[in-house]
Write a protein that holds these residues in place. Structure first.
Motif, PDB file in Angstrom:
ATOM      1  N   ASP A   1       0.825  -1.205   0.000  1.00 35.80           N
ATOM      2  CA  ASP A   1       0.000   0.000   0.000  1.00 35.80           C
ATOM      3  C   ASP A   1       0.863   1.261   0.000  1.00 35.80           C
ATOM      4  N   GLY A   2       1.885   1.263   0.859  1.00 34.82           N
ATOM      5  CA  GLY A   2       2.763   2.428   0.929  1.00 34.82           C
ATOM      6  C   GLY A   2       3.510   2.666  -0.361  1.00 34.82           C
ATOM      7  N   LEU A   3       3.986   1.591  -0.986  1.00 31.84           N
ATOM      8  CA  LEU A   3       4.721   1.734  -2.245  1.00 31.84           C
ATOM      9  C   LEU A   3       3.823   2.286  -3.347  1.00 31.84           C
ATOM     10  N   VAL A   4       2.666   1.685  -3.513  1.00 29.02           N
ATOM     11  CA  VAL A   4       1.781   2.100  -4.600  1.00 29.02           C
ATOM     12  C   VAL A   4       1.343   3.551  -4.432  1.00 29.02           C
ATOM     13  N   ARG A   5       1.006   3.936  -3.224  1.00 25.88           N
ATOM     14  CA  ARG A   5       0.576   5.327  -2.999  1.00 25.88           C
ATOM     15  C   ARG A   5       1.731   6.310  -3.192  1.00 25.88           C
TER      16      ARG A   5
ATOM     17  N   GLU B   1      10.670   6.947   1.780  1.00 24.31           N
ATOM     18  CA  GLU B   1       9.300   7.454   1.666  1.00 24.31           C
ATOM     19  C   GLU B   1       8.291   6.313   1.674  1.00 24.31           C
ATOM     20  N   ILE B   2       8.639   5.209   1.008  1.00 20.21           N
ATOM     21  CA  ILE B   2       7.746   4.049   0.976  1.00 20.21           C
ATOM     22  C   ILE B   2       7.551   3.499   2.386  1.00 20.21           C
ATOM     23  N   CYS B   3       8.649   3.394   3.142  1.00 16.31           N
ATOM     24  CA  CYS B   3       8.570   2.897   4.520  1.00 16.31           C
ATOM     25  C   CYS B   3       7.751   3.831   5.397  1.00 16.31           C
ATOM     26  N   ARG B   4       7.927   5.136   5.181  1.00 12.78           N
ATOM     27  CA  ARG B   4       7.161   6.113   5.963  1.00 12.78           C
ATOM     28  C   ARG B   4       5.667   5.974   5.672  1.00 12.78           C
ATOM     29  N   ALA B   5       5.333   5.804   4.400  1.00  8.65           N
ATOM     30  CA  ALA B   5       3.924   5.666   4.020  1.00  8.65           C
ATOM     31  C   ALA B   5       3.321   4.369   4.539  1.00  8.65           C
ATOM     32  N   ALA B   6       4.169   3.359   4.708  1.00 12.29           N
ATOM     33  CA  ALA B   6       3.687   2.066   5.187  1.00 12.29           C
ATOM     34  C   ALA B   6       3.738   1.937   6.703  1.00 12.29           C
TER      35      ALA B   6
ATOM     36  N   GLU C   1      13.816  -6.996   4.760  1.00 15.40           N
ATOM     37  CA  GLU C   1      13.494  -8.389   5.066  1.00 15.40           C
ATOM     38  C   GLU C   1      12.617  -8.981   3.977  1.00 15.40           C
ATOM     39  N   HIS C   2      11.838  -8.131   3.340  1.00 13.85           N
ATOM     40  CA  HIS C   2      10.878  -8.582   2.337  1.00 13.85           C
ATOM     41  C   HIS C   2      11.397  -8.454   0.905  1.00 13.85           C
ATOM     42  N   PHE C   3      12.140  -7.385   0.632  1.00 13.88           N
ATOM     43  CA  PHE C   3      12.509  -7.078  -0.753  1.00 13.88           C
ATOM     44  C   PHE C   3      13.971  -6.677  -0.856  1.00 13.88           C
ATOM     45  N   ASP C   4      14.570  -6.970  -2.014  1.00 17.91           N
ATOM     46  CA  ASP C   4      15.958  -6.576  -2.259  1.00 17.91           C
ATOM     47  C   ASP C   4      16.083  -5.087  -2.533  1.00 17.91           C
ATOM     48  N   GLY C   5      15.018  -4.468  -2.988  1.00 19.61           N
ATOM     49  CA  GLY C   5      15.064  -3.054  -3.316  1.00 19.61           C
ATOM     50  C   GLY C   5      13.735  -2.585  -3.862  1.00 19.61           C
ATOM     51  N   LYS C   6      13.716  -1.344  -4.348  1.00 20.76           N
ATOM     52  CA  LYS C   6      12.468  -0.729  -4.809  1.00 20.76           C
ATOM     53  C   LYS C   6      11.858  -1.477  -5.996  1.00 20.76           C
ATOM     54  N   GLU C   7      12.692  -1.891  -6.938  1.00 23.85           N
ATOM     55  CA  GLU C   7      12.145  -2.573  -8.116  1.00 23.85           C
ATOM     56  C   GLU C   7      11.504  -3.890  -7.736  1.00 23.85           C
ATOM     57  N   ALA C   8      12.168  -4.651  -6.881  1.00 26.05           N
ATOM     58  CA  ALA C   8      11.603  -5.929  -6.446  1.00 26.05           C
ATOM     59  C   ALA C   8      10.283  -5.716  -5.718  1.00 26.05           C
TER      60      ALA C   8
ATOM     61  N   ILE D   1     -13.292  -1.126 -10.944  1.00 16.90           N
ATOM     62  CA  ILE D   1     -12.273  -1.491  -9.951  1.00 16.90           C
ATOM     63  C   ILE D   1     -11.077  -0.548 -10.037  1.00 16.90           C
ATOM     64  N   LEU D   2     -10.609  -0.274 -11.240  1.00 12.37           N
ATOM     65  CA  LEU D   2      -9.471   0.633 -11.397  1.00 12.37           C
ATOM     66  C   LEU D   2      -9.837   2.050 -10.936  1.00 12.37           C
ATOM     67  N   ALA D   3     -11.054   2.469 -11.254  1.00  9.44           N
ATOM     68  CA  ALA D   3     -11.485   3.802 -10.818  1.00  9.44           C
ATOM     69  C   ALA D   3     -11.574   3.875  -9.298  1.00  9.44           C
ATOM     70  N   GLY D   4     -11.900   2.742  -8.663  1.00  5.24           N
ATOM     71  CA  GLY D   4     -12.009   2.707  -7.217  1.00  5.24           C
ATOM     72  C   GLY D   4     -10.679   2.681  -6.501  1.00  5.24           C
ATOM     73  N   THR D   5      -9.615   2.384  -7.233  1.00  8.10           N
ATOM     74  CA  THR D   5      -8.261   2.392  -6.666  1.00  8.10           C
ATOM     75  C   THR D   5      -7.347   3.178  -7.598  1.00  8.10           C
ATOM     76  N   PRO D   6      -7.498   4.500  -7.669  1.00  8.89           N
ATOM     77  CA  PRO D   6      -6.723   5.301  -8.625  1.00  8.89           C
ATOM     78  C   PRO D   6      -5.221   5.217  -8.404  1.00  8.89           C
ATOM     79  N   ALA D   7      -4.774   5.007  -7.162  1.00  7.78           N
ATOM     80  CA  ALA D   7      -3.329   4.894  -6.918  1.00  7.78           C
ATOM     81  C   ALA D   7      -2.781   3.636  -7.581  1.00  7.78           C
ATOM     82  N   PHE D   8      -3.498   2.531  -7.453  1.00  6.75           N
ATOM     83  CA  PHE D   8      -3.053   1.294  -8.115  1.00  6.75           C
ATOM     84  C   PHE D   8      -3.101   1.456  -9.627  1.00  6.75           C
ATOM     85  N   ALA D   9      -4.153   2.081 -10.139  1.00  8.09           N
ATOM     86  CA  ALA D   9      -4.264   2.302 -11.578  1.00  8.09           C
ATOM     87  C   ALA D   9      -3.077   3.111 -12.097  1.00  8.09           C
ATOM     88  N   GLU D  10      -2.728   4.168 -11.384  1.00  5.90           N
ATOM     89  CA  GLU D  10      -1.594   5.019 -11.782  1.00  5.90           C
ATOM     90  C   GLU D  10      -0.280   4.239 -11.775  1.00  5.90           C
ATOM     91  N   ALA D  11      -0.038   3.498 -10.700  1.00  4.07           N
ATOM     92  CA  ALA D  11       1.226   2.766 -10.587  1.00  4.07           C
ATOM     93  C   ALA D  11       1.303   1.618 -11.587  1.00  4.07           C
TER      94      ALA D  11
END
Length: 261
Positions: free
Chosen positions: A49-53, A67-72, A81-88, A130-140
């Motif tokens: 959620d934090g990454l997508v937003r 910023e992703i960690c702050r948003a999450a 612990e979960h990911f090697d980096g932003k792309e992953a 569904i995409l309209a209901g989650t514009p952040a996911f649609a954008e990302a």
């Protein structure tokens, strides 16, 4: 009503559908009796959620792990612990979201009516809502994925290939027309129309595209839907079939071949 409720529930589940710092998902500091698997799953979902937003707000190139960690509401050590980096992390969130979205649409297609032209209208409507209901996911997932790299483009190609399954019930085409090319061109055109609407900041207006996209999808298969038709009128509208000539002529619809990944 049931379909609308299901779409709303799915939109909440999609990455970016919730605030990563939602107090209801907070894990208190210090010793916890919660299973570690639960804690890790909660952290991962909050990071999605934090990454997508963050990506939707600032663009993939400008989004930082901090910023992703702050948003999450998750620490940097927990992120790694979960990911090697932003792309992953982006690819994991993209895969999670598109699997959820396509999984629901594919299940509805398998279990729904065999009336293909009505199914096209119904599933396009669900996709756009569904995409309209989650514009952040649609954008990302639709726009910012362009900035991620080759692995992301391959993931996107896999996603678009899955949409071919929705054409299993489509009518036959004239012998001189390559069915696979037409299907890929239609999928590419729908994707492009959705991309353009999101790219100009109008993701919440995606449902307005429904009549035009339904017309675009159905017409090559001889099923015309007049602009402005409603869901209940699709069956009657589709009965007005377009009859293709047995040999090519200037009156036949022309389709541009979309670039393939």
């Amino acid at each position: 009503m049931v379909a609308a409720r299901a779409e709303k529930e799915l939109a909440i589940q999609l990455p970016g559908g919730r605030d990563g710092r939602d107090p209801e998902r907070a894990i208190k500091r210090g010793p916890s009796r919660l299973p570690r698997e639960f804690i890790l799953a909660t952290q991962r979902d909050r990071l999605y959620d934090g990454l997508v937003r963050t990506v939707a707000a600032h663009g993939y190139a400008n989004a930082t792990v901090t910023e992703i960690c702050r948003a999450a509401g998750v620490t940097r050590p927990a992120f790694y612990e979960h990911f090697d980096g932003k792309e992953a992390a982006f690819l994991a969130a993209y895969t999670r979201g598109t699997d959820l979205l396509l999984g629901v649409l594919e299940r509805e297609y398998r279990e729904g009516s065999h009336d293909w032209h009505s199914a096209v209208w119904r599933h396009l409507e669900s996709l756009l809502e569904i995409l309209a209901g989650t514009p952040a996911f649609a954008e990302a997932a639709i726009v910012e994925i362009e900035m991620v790299g080759a692995d992301a483009r391959r993931k996107r190609a896999e996603l678009l290939n899955r949409f071919r399954g929705f054409f299993s019930g489509a009518p036959e085409l004239p012998k001189q027309v390559d069915r696979g090319t037409v299907i890929d061109t239609v999928i590419g055109g729908v994707y492009a129309a959705i991309y353009q609407r999101i790219a100009i900041g109008r993701a919440t207006d995606l449902p307005d595209l429904l009549p035009s996209l339904a017309y675009y999808v159905l017409t090559p298969f001889g099923l015309a839907v007049p602009p402005g038709a409603r869901v209940g009128a699709v069956g009657a509208a589709a009965s007005k079939s377009v009859h293709y000539p047995s040999t090519p002529s200037s009156s036949m619809p022309l389709f541009l071949t979309a670039d393939q990944e």
